[in-house]
Design a protein around this motif. Structure first.
Motif, short mmCIF file in Angstrom:
data_model
loop_
_atom_site.label_atom_id
_atom_site.label_comp_id
_atom_site.label_asym_id
_atom_site.label_seq_id
_atom_site.Cartn_x
_atom_site.Cartn_y
_atom_site.Cartn_z
N MET A 73 -56.25 -12.04 -34.24
CA MET A 73 -55.73 -11.89 -35.46
C MET A 73 -54.92 -13.31 -35.71
O MET A 73 -54.49 -13.36 -36.83
N PHE A 74 -54.60 -13.80 -34.66
CA PHE A 74 -53.51 -15.16 -34.95
C PHE A 74 -54.55 -16.48 -35.23
O PHE A 74 -55.54 -16.63 -34.46
N GLY A 75 -54.04 -17.26 -36.07
CA GLY A 75 -54.56 -18.63 -35.98
C GLY A 75 -53.46 -19.55 -35.83
O GLY A 75 -52.42 -19.29 -35.52
N GLY A 76 -53.94 -20.91 -35.98
CA GLY A 76 -53.11 -22.05 -35.94
C GLY A 76 -52.13 -22.15 -37.09
O GLY A 76 -51.97 -21.64 -38.09
N VAL A 77 -50.99 -22.83 -36.77
CA VAL A 77 -49.85 -23.06 -37.58
C VAL A 77 -49.83 -24.49 -37.97
O VAL A 77 -49.64 -25.46 -36.94
N GLY A 78 -50.12 -25.07 -39.09
CA GLY A 78 -49.82 -26.49 -39.53
C GLY A 78 -49.14 -26.50 -40.89
O GLY A 78 -48.89 -25.49 -41.45
N GLY A 83 -47.40 -23.92 -46.12
CA GLY A 83 -47.55 -23.84 -47.41
C GLY A 83 -48.01 -22.34 -48.18
O GLY A 83 -47.36 -21.85 -49.03
N GLN A 84 -48.92 -21.95 -47.32
CA GLN A 84 -49.56 -20.65 -47.44
C GLN A 84 -48.56 -19.62 -47.48
O GLN A 84 -48.40 -18.55 -48.15
N MET A 85 -47.36 -19.81 -46.14
CA MET A 85 -46.31 -18.81 -45.96
C MET A 85 -45.53 -18.74 -46.99
O MET A 85 -45.13 -17.67 -47.42
N TYR A 208 -53.06 -12.20 -45.36
CA TYR A 208 -53.85 -12.17 -44.04
C TYR A 208 -55.60 -12.09 -44.61
O TYR A 208 -56.31 -12.92 -43.97
N VAL A 209 -55.95 -11.40 -45.58
CA VAL A 209 -57.28 -11.35 -45.89
C VAL A 209 -57.46 -12.57 -46.44
O VAL A 209 -58.61 -13.12 -46.07
N VAL A 210 -56.91 -13.41 -47.15
CA VAL A 210 -57.30 -14.94 -47.48
C VAL A 210 -57.21 -15.94 -46.31
O VAL A 210 -58.16 -16.76 -46.32
N THR A 211 -56.24 -15.70 -45.55
CA THR A 211 -56.24 -16.96 -44.42
C THR A 211 -56.72 -16.35 -43.17
O THR A 211 -56.99 -17.33 -42.29
N ARG A 212 -56.91 -15.30 -42.78
CA ARG A 212 -57.26 -14.60 -41.57
C ARG A 212 -56.32 -14.80 -40.37
O ARG A 212 -56.93 -15.29 -39.28
N ASN A 213 -55.12 -15.04 -40.78
CA ASN A 213 -54.29 -15.70 -39.75
C ASN A 213 -52.99 -14.79 -40.03
O ASN A 213 -52.12 -14.77 -40.94
N THR A 218 -46.95 -13.09 -41.53
CA THR A 218 -45.64 -12.97 -40.96
C THR A 218 -44.82 -13.94 -41.52
O THR A 218 -43.39 -13.58 -41.68
N GLY A 219 -44.89 -15.02 -41.64
CA GLY A 219 -44.08 -16.06 -42.20
C GLY A 219 -43.67 -15.51 -43.69
O GLY A 219 -42.44 -15.88 -44.03
N ALA A 220 -44.51 -15.19 -44.65
CA ALA A 220 -44.34 -14.74 -45.63
C ALA A 220 -43.42 -13.50 -45.98
O ALA A 220 -42.41 -13.49 -46.50
#
Length: 245
Positions: A73-78, A83-85, A208-213, A218-220
């Motif tokens: 369920m988790f992805g990378g963070v860059g 920016g998405q958060m 989550y739906v848009v980013t799969r992350n 969580t950041g948002a």
């Protein structure tokens, strides 16, 4: 967008989960919520224990059921994810305020108990209050996304519905469960919990739906909640020389 990965666990990737597995996961979420709800208020750092249990119980259960794939369920963070958060954090805040404004025209809204304590806190005490919210808000995202994935599995795999229909149903179920879990927080105000909190959950689940992350949602979530807490604290503690006469 064509290479965007599918949602995990509901189908065959990275590992399939059966109906019994989803029931176990939902039971773990209920247990985690119960532990968080009945835990007494404690001073920092003991106050970290209930949020860590709230986060750890479902993740440990997922680790047992999915093995090494529990992190799917988790992805990378860059920079892109940061920016998405910010984007989804702002969207959640704006949407929440708009819904709260509409609801306040019908009946008075209950205050979050955390914000009621802001005027009596020092900056150090505020920090000690906010630190435990980090694992709790990660846990709240797990609490929001696992029911979404479970509903997606039920709709698509068990009932043969389309992927799009499964996503829509998953977002709705996630919002209802998340809103219902906040009923005690807001004095059992059904409209505020199911509509107000539920609508915020819709935006966060869409992150989550848009980013799969899950890190993005969580950041948002953290940005949305902390903005309210910090704004309340700043309003209750104006700079020296600016206090109202």
């Amino acid at each position: 967008m064509a290479d965007r990965p599918d949602f995990p666990f509901y189908a065959e990737k990275p590992v399939p989960l059966a109906g019994r597995d989803w029931l176990i996961l939902m039971a773990s979420l209920a247990l985690a919520l119960l532990v968080l709800s009945v835990s007494p208020q404690m001073a920092f750092p003991a106050s970290l224990v209930p949020p860590l249990l709230f986060l750890g119980i479902p993740l440990l259960t997922l680790r047992v059921l999915a093995g090494c794939h529990w992190t799917a369920m988790f992805g990378g963070v860059g920079l892109r994810q940061i920016g998405q958060m910010v984007l989804f954090g702002v969207l959640t805040l704006v949407f929440s305020l708009a819904v709260a404004l509409l609801l306040s025209q019908v009946a008075p809204l209950s205050q979050n108990p955390v914000t009621d304590r802001m005027q009596d806190l020092s900056a150090g005490q505020l920090t000690q209050l906010l630190i435990p919210t980090i694992p709790q808000l990660i846990g709240e995202e797990v609490f929001g996304i696992l029911p979404f994935l479970a509903t997606l599995w039920f709709c698509v795999i068990r009932r043969g519905l389309s992927h799009f229909t499964g996503v829509i149903c998953g977002v709705a179920v996630s919002a209802l469960i998340f809103g219902a879990a906040h009923l005690p927080t807001y004095d059992w105000d059904w409209a505020q919990a199911l509509i107000g909190i539920g609508s915020a959950r819709v935006v966060l689940t869409l992150a989550y739906v848009v980013t799969r992350n899950l890190w993005v949602s969580t950041g948002a979530h953290i940005l949305n909640d902390w903005s309210g807490f910090l704004a309340t604290f700043a309003f209750a503690h104006p700079p020296i020389g600016t206090e109202p006469v």
